[in-house]
Write a protein that holds these residues in place. Structure first.
Motif, PDB file in Angstrom:
ATOM      1  N   LEU A 517      -1.894  -7.802   1.882  1.00  0.00           N
ATOM      2  CA  LEU A 517      -2.708  -6.623   2.146  1.00  0.00           C
ATOM      3  C   LEU A 517      -1.915  -5.368   1.804  1.00  0.00           C
ATOM      4  CD1 LEU A 517      -4.243  -7.673   5.584  1.00  0.00           C
ATOM      5  CD2 LEU A 517      -5.183  -8.036   3.303  1.00  0.00           C
ATOM      6  N   ILE A 518      -2.623  -4.327   1.397  1.00  0.00           N
ATOM      7  CA  ILE A 518      -2.003  -3.073   0.995  1.00  0.00           C
ATOM      8  C   ILE A 518      -2.436  -1.978   1.970  1.00  0.00           C
ATOM      9  CG2 ILE A 518      -1.689  -1.417  -0.870  1.00  0.00           C
ATOM     10  CD1 ILE A 518      -0.594  -4.195  -1.463  1.00  0.00           C
ATOM     11  N   TYR A 519      -1.451  -1.278   2.533  1.00  0.00           N
ATOM     12  CA  TYR A 519      -1.712  -0.175   3.456  1.00  0.00           C
ATOM     13  C   TYR A 519      -1.122   1.110   2.865  1.00  0.00           C
ATOM     14  CZ  TYR A 519      -3.107  -3.441   7.115  1.00  0.00           C
ATOM     15  OH  TYR A 519      -3.761  -4.408   7.851  1.00  0.00           O
ATOM     16  N   SER A 520      -1.813   2.204   3.105  1.00  0.00           N
ATOM     17  CA  SER A 520      -1.344   3.503   2.651  1.00  0.00           C
ATOM     18  C   SER A 520      -0.259   4.019   3.594  1.00  0.00           C
ATOM     19  CB  SER A 520      -2.515   4.495   2.604  1.00  0.00           C
ATOM     20  OG  SER A 520      -2.054   5.812   2.413  1.00  0.00           O
ATOM     21  N   ASN A 528      -6.146  -0.505   2.287  1.00  0.00           N
ATOM     22  CA  ASN A 528      -6.801  -0.350   0.986  1.00  0.00           C
ATOM     23  C   ASN A 528      -7.611  -1.621   0.715  1.00  0.00           C
ATOM     24  OD1 ASN A 528      -7.550   0.011  -1.670  1.00  0.00           O
ATOM     25  ND2 ASN A 528      -5.572   0.811  -2.326  1.00  0.00           N
ATOM     26  N   LYS A 529      -8.913  -1.531   0.901  1.00  0.00           N
ATOM     27  CA  LYS A 529      -9.759  -2.714   0.794  1.00  0.00           C
ATOM     28  C   LYS A 529      -9.976  -3.156  -0.649  1.00  0.00           C
ATOM     29  CE  LYS A 529     -12.210  -1.626   5.074  1.00  0.00           C
ATOM     30  NZ  LYS A 529     -13.516  -1.362   5.714  1.00  0.00           N
ATOM     31  N   LYS A 530      -9.665  -2.313  -1.587  1.00  0.00           N
ATOM     32  CA  LYS A 530      -9.868  -2.679  -2.998  1.00  0.00           C
ATOM     33  C   LYS A 530      -8.711  -3.509  -3.550  1.00  0.00           C
ATOM     34  CE  LYS A 530     -12.694   1.384  -4.056  1.00  0.00           C
ATOM     35  NZ  LYS A 530     -12.842   2.583  -4.922  1.00  0.00           N
ATOM     36  N   LYS A 531      -7.566  -3.446  -2.899  1.00  0.00           N
ATOM     37  CA  LYS A 531      -6.414  -4.202  -3.388  1.00  0.00           C
ATOM     38  C   LYS A 531      -6.112  -5.335  -2.407  1.00  0.00           C
ATOM     39  CE  LYS A 531      -4.049  -0.760  -6.212  1.00  0.00           C
ATOM     40  NZ  LYS A 531      -4.374  -1.482  -7.455  1.00  0.00           N
ATOM     41  N   ARG A 532      -6.178  -6.530  -2.962  1.00  0.00           N
ATOM     42  CA  ARG A 532      -5.914  -7.722  -2.159  1.00  0.00           C
ATOM     43  C   ARG A 532      -5.397  -8.801  -3.101  1.00  0.00           C
ATOM     44  NH1 ARG A 532      -9.161 -12.094  -1.532  1.00  0.00           N
ATOM     45  NH2 ARG A 532      -8.768 -13.464   0.264  1.00  0.00           N
ATOM     46  N   PHE A 533      -4.244  -9.342  -2.767  1.00  0.00           N
ATOM     47  CA  PHE A 533      -3.601 -10.330  -3.636  1.00  0.00           C
ATOM     48  C   PHE A 533      -3.624 -11.681  -2.906  1.00  0.00           C
ATOM     49  CE2 PHE A 533      -1.788  -6.164  -4.343  1.00  0.00           C
ATOM     50  CZ  PHE A 533      -1.900  -6.007  -5.716  1.00  0.00           C
ATOM     51  N   ALA A 534      -4.216 -12.665  -3.559  1.00  0.00           N
ATOM     52  CA  ALA A 534      -4.398 -13.968  -2.916  1.00  0.00           C
ATOM     53  C   ALA A 534      -4.209 -15.069  -3.960  1.00  0.00           C
ATOM     54  CB  ALA A 534      -5.768 -14.074  -2.263  1.00  0.00           C
ATOM     55  N   PHE A 553       4.121  -4.955 -10.896  1.00  0.00           N
ATOM     56  CA  PHE A 553       3.889  -6.325 -10.488  1.00  0.00           C
ATOM     57  C   PHE A 553       4.239  -6.512  -9.003  1.00  0.00           C
ATOM     58  CE2 PHE A 553       5.064  -6.576 -15.015  1.00  0.00           C
ATOM     59  CZ  PHE A 553       3.887  -7.104 -15.515  1.00  0.00           C
ATOM     60  N   VAL A 554       3.493  -7.423  -8.382  1.00  0.00           N
ATOM     61  CA  VAL A 554       3.757  -7.851  -7.011  1.00  0.00           C
ATOM     62  C   VAL A 554       4.191  -9.306  -7.077  1.00  0.00           C
ATOM     63  CG1 VAL A 554       2.782  -8.175  -4.700  1.00  0.00           C
ATOM     64  CG2 VAL A 554       1.999  -6.283  -6.123  1.00  0.00           C
ATOM     65  N   ILE A 555       5.278  -9.637  -6.412  1.00  0.00           N
ATOM     66  CA  ILE A 555       5.777 -11.010  -6.418  1.00  0.00           C
ATOM     67  C   ILE A 555       5.901 -11.511  -4.989  1.00  0.00           C
ATOM     68  CG2 ILE A 555       7.006 -10.769  -8.606  1.00  0.00           C
ATOM     69  CD1 ILE A 555       9.573 -10.422  -7.029  1.00  0.00           C
ATOM     70  N   SER A 556       5.729 -12.837  -4.847  1.00  0.00           N
ATOM     71  CA  SER A 556       5.840 -13.467  -3.530  1.00  0.00           C
ATOM     72  C   SER A 556       6.071 -14.958  -3.718  1.00  0.00           C
ATOM     73  CB  SER A 556       4.578 -13.236  -2.697  1.00  0.00           C
ATOM     74  OG  SER A 556       4.608 -14.005  -1.511  1.00  0.00           O
ATOM     75  N   GLY A 557       6.836 -15.539  -2.829  1.00  0.00           N
ATOM     76  CA  GLY A 557       6.967 -16.984  -2.784  1.00  0.00           C
ATOM     77  C   GLY A 557       5.846 -17.589  -1.970  1.00  0.00           C
ATOM     78  N   ASP A 558       5.790 -18.918  -1.927  1.00  0.00           N
ATOM     79  CA  ASP A 558       4.773 -19.581  -1.115  1.00  0.00           C
ATOM     80  C   ASP A 558       5.340 -20.886  -0.564  1.00  0.00           C
ATOM     81  OD1 ASP A 558       4.687 -21.381  -3.195  1.00  0.00           O
ATOM     82  OD2 ASP A 558       2.509 -21.391  -3.372  1.00  0.00           O
ATOM     83  N   GLY A 559       4.541 -21.558   0.230  1.00  0.00           N
ATOM     84  CA  GLY A 559       5.003 -22.758   0.912  1.00  0.00           C
ATOM     85  C   GLY A 559       5.138 -23.967   0.022  1.00  0.00           C
ATOM     86  N   GLU A 560       4.670 -23.897  -1.219  1.00  0.00           N
ATOM     87  CA  GLU A 560       4.750 -25.029  -2.124  1.00  0.00           C
ATOM     88  C   GLU A 560       5.884 -24.881  -3.135  1.00  0.00           C
ATOM     89  OE1 GLU A 560       0.896 -25.169  -3.840  1.00  0.00           O
ATOM     90  OE2 GLU A 560      -0.053 -26.044  -2.061  1.00  0.00           O
ATOM     91  N   GLY A 561       6.764 -23.910  -2.945  1.00  0.00           N
ATOM     92  CA  GLY A 561       7.900 -23.740  -3.836  1.00  0.00           C
ATOM     93  C   GLY A 561       7.613 -22.928  -5.084  1.00  0.00           C
ATOM     94  N   LYS A 562       6.487 -22.235  -5.122  1.00  0.00           N
ATOM     95  CA  LYS A 562       6.125 -21.456  -6.305  1.00  0.00           C
ATOM     96  C   LYS A 562       6.427 -19.974  -6.077  1.00  0.00           C
ATOM     97  CE  LYS A 562       2.325 -24.541  -7.616  1.00  0.00           C
ATOM     98  NZ  LYS A 562       0.848 -24.624  -7.846  1.00  0.00           N
ATOM     99  N   LYS A 569      -2.533  -3.327 -10.765  1.00  0.00           N
ATOM    100  CA  LYS A 569      -3.793  -2.603 -10.980  1.00  0.00           C
ATOM    101  C   LYS A 569      -5.000  -3.516 -10.849  1.00  0.00           C
ATOM    102  CE  LYS A 569      -1.987   1.145 -13.849  1.00  0.00           C
ATOM    103  NZ  LYS A 569      -2.069   1.868 -15.148  1.00  0.00           N
ATOM    104  N   SER A 570      -4.960  -4.645 -11.501  1.00  0.00           N
ATOM    105  CA  SER A 570      -6.145  -5.517 -11.511  1.00  0.00           C
ATOM    106  C   SER A 570      -6.159  -6.523 -10.359  1.00  0.00           C
ATOM    107  CB  SER A 570      -6.212  -6.286 -12.827  1.00  0.00           C
ATOM    108  OG  SER A 570      -5.093  -7.145 -12.957  1.00  0.00           O
ATOM    109  N   CYS A 571      -5.038  -6.716  -9.668  1.00  0.00           N
ATOM    110  CA  CYS A 571      -4.907  -7.661  -8.560  1.00  0.00           C
ATOM    111  C   CYS A 571      -5.110  -9.120  -8.995  1.00  0.00           C
ATOM    112  CB  CYS A 571      -5.885  -7.342  -7.413  1.00  0.00           C
ATOM    113  SG  CYS A 571      -5.639  -5.718  -6.698  1.00  0.00           S
TER     114      CYS A 571
END
Length: 609
Positions: A517-520, A528-534, A553-562, A569-571
């Motif tokens: 989630l993105i907060y100002s 910011n309801k228009k930006k959501r990365f899933a 770019f937004v980067i994040s790890g996950d529980g599956e090792g990825k 901009k485009s999410c």
């Protein structure tokens, strides 16, 4: 009777049809036969009375005649009798329809009838649920069952399950007035307790005991000589130990003392074993420069970042998982890692790619690490409830801080003139602020309802945002323990990681419902309801979220090792890399290399992409 005959004769003399005279005669004959059956005395009295009255005063009434044909009501009587018999007959359970309204007794009447041809005991196979016939379900409360069970085994009688009679020893039943073991009167209980104590009194006063006490076959003797199963242990008199027993006792005492000394040394070691090991060739080069100084040519080529495509290098030195990684500020020529093996290591990124120094000061897993603004010092927080302030170059511990609670996140104030102020989010819902020069706690922020997970400075470091296990965000003025903004919605989840966008206008928060989630960071701190990365699976893991240096770019790890890459901009998901076998817990974009990313996971590996 003479009057009746005269009347009938008078009718014959009248002008009338012949049939009427014949009918009257026949009727007179029937009346005569009926009168003849009565008693003689009664007949004579009636004759005298009729003789005295005049024939014209009251003519006799003749029975009515009907022109309908005679009906044989035998069939009707048989049908009525059959229906009456059917009403009292029990219902057949095999029939599917009933032609009449059955009564209550019919519905609950037992099943009767001839034996079934295919059943030995006369019960059809469809009517049985047990090999011996049909068994109905019955329920009894456990307390009532225990009461009757214990009563029967204690006194020999119990209430019949029907509740209408008693079974067992009826004499004792009458003697006890049908009381159960659970409702004996207090007087009876007291009397029985006194009976149980009576043998003890006899032991105290032998003269009061009868002759049966001396007979081992009597109950009195058993009551007098009964003993507890543990009574013999206290009566054993300790004798002299043998040589073998003495030798064994001495060896046992020596082992116990040695073990206690070893535990004491381990405790002291855990408290005071702050040490560090340098793994490089030399700490200073031929020009006298320290090994932590950045190379002269470490400069950014351009400001445009690219997504990494291939695996470049692996650092494998931790024996357990890696919890966090941090690049050296501004230059990124060194990489600091916090391991679950209670060690902190720093790695060379540009040249050899090897471990340069290991910092060993925690006795349990290290939770978080944080560089100072110039990288010469760093903080480490461990599950041993200690926060240590290290010198990066020498590996010495400058100071140690602890409140007795587990620190989950540590941060230094980013201002250059406030590098002595430490903030730590604790497991006891507080954010504690230390002055590292004096070592005292200068402020406590205690409005959260759960353990504090993140601390992020915003608004030119005048404010900071914290997230907690209470699924809320709180904004604080630095140095003032009053919440100026409280964000909590029903749809919110816990946010174990928050990162600040390079332009300082947005916050990216890793939410445990598998989205970012993105907060100002402006006055309202709104979502910011228009930006959501899933797309990634991060529920249950405190996977860290981060930005590229140019913010594209937004980067994040996950529980599956990825490791996931999203376009700001485009999410949309730009690319995913399979980085680790277990959980990919942390990811950091290199501050100078435009297409280099480091990831760490619970498999103990740190990979460079």
């Amino acid at each position: 009777m003479d009057l009746l005959r005269g009347y009938t004769e008078g009718d014959d003399d009248n002008d009338g049809p012949e049939e009427m005279s014949r009918g009257g005669g026949g009727e007179g004959e029937r009346l005569e036969s009926a009168a003849a059956t009565e008693g003689e005395g009664e007949g004579e009295a009636e004759a005298e009375a009729e003789g005295s009255s005049s024939p014209d005063s009251s003519p006799p009434r003749l029975p009515a005649k009907s022109s309908a044909p005679r009906v044989d009501d035998t069939t009707l009587a048989l049908a009525a009798a059959e229906s009456a018999r059917a009403i009292h007959r029990p219902l057949d359970p095999a029939q599917h329809a009933v032609a009449f309204n059955p009564t209550y007794d019919q519905l609950w009447a037992p099943i009767h009838g001839p034996a079934h041809p295919f059943a030995k005991d006369g019960v059809a196979q469809g009517m049985r649920n047990h090999k011996l016939g049909f068994v109905e379900d019955a329920a009894i409360q456990p307390f009532l069952f225990d009461e009757q069970y214990n009563t029967f085994h204690k006194y020999g009688y119990a209430t019949d399950p029907s509740g209408l009679s008693y079974v067992g020893d009826l004499e004792t039943l009458t003697k006890n007035q049908a009381l159960s073991v659970y409702n004996m009167p207090q007087q009876e209980q007291k009397r029985r307790r006194l009976q149980m104590k009576a043998p003890d009194a006899e032991e105290a006063d032998p003269s009061a005991a009868g002759p049966e006490v001396e007979n081992p076959a009597s109950d009195e003797w058993l009551l007098k000589n009964r003993k507890s199963p543990w009574s013999g242990k206290n009566e054993v008199v300790q004798g002299e130990l043998t040589e073998e027993q003495k030798k064994y006792a001495e060896e046992h005492a020596e082992k116990k003392a040695e073990k206690e000394r070893g535990e004491g040394r381990a405790g002291n070691k855990a408290e005071h074993s702050d040490k560090s090991t340098f793994h490089g060739k030399e700490e200073r080069d031929y020009q006298g420069r320290s090994w932590i100084e950045p190379p002269k040519d470490a400069k950014p080529k351009n400001d445009h970042c690219y997504i990494p495509k291939r695996w470049v290098h692996t650092w494998s030195g931790h024996t357990k998982g890696v919890a966090a990684i941090r690049f050296f500020p501004k230059h990124g020529h060194l990489l600091l890692s916090a391991g679950m093996d209670s060690k902190v290591k720093i790695w060379d990124v540009f040249n050899s790619g090897k471990c340069m120094r290991t910092y060993m000061g925690h006795s349990k897993a290290v939770r978080d690490i944080s560089f100072s603004i110039d990288g010469t010092k760093f903080l480490s927080a461990g599950y041993d409830k200690n926060i240590k302030y290290w010198d990066t170059e020498t590996g010495k511990v400058i100071s140690t801080f602890s409140t007795g609670k587990v620190p989950y996140v540590v941060k230094l104030n980013p201002d250059e003139d406030k590098q002595n102020i430490l903030l730590a989010g604790m497991s006891d819902k507080k954010i504690v602020q230390w002055d590292m020069n004096s070592g005292t706690i200068t402020q406590e922020y205690d409005q959260h309802l759960g353990a504090v997970n993140t601390i992020t400075f915003v608004d030119n470091n005048r404010r900071f945002v914290t997230s907690s296990d209470d699924k809320s965000l709180r904004v604080w003025e630095f140095g003032i323990p009053v919440v100026i903004k409280y964000i909590s919605e029903p749809h919110m989840h816990s946010m174990p990681s928050i990162s600040l966008h390079p332009n300082s206008n947005w916050l990216a928060a890793q939410s445990l419902d598998n989205q970012i989630l993105i907060y100002s960071t402006k006055e309202r701190f709104q979502l910011n309801k228009k930006k959501r990365f899933a797309g990634h699976i991060a529920a249950g893991y405190a996977c860290q979220v981060n930005f590229s240096p140019d913010g594209r770019f937004v980067i994040s790890g996950d529980g599956e090792g990825k490791c996931w890459f999203w376009d700001w901009k485009s999410c949309k998901v730009f690319r995913t890399l399979k980085c680790h076998e277990g959980v990919c817990i942390g990811c950091e974009w290199h501050p100078l290399e435009q297409s280099k990313v480091a990831t760490c996971g619970w498999d103990g590996m740190i990979k460079y992409w």
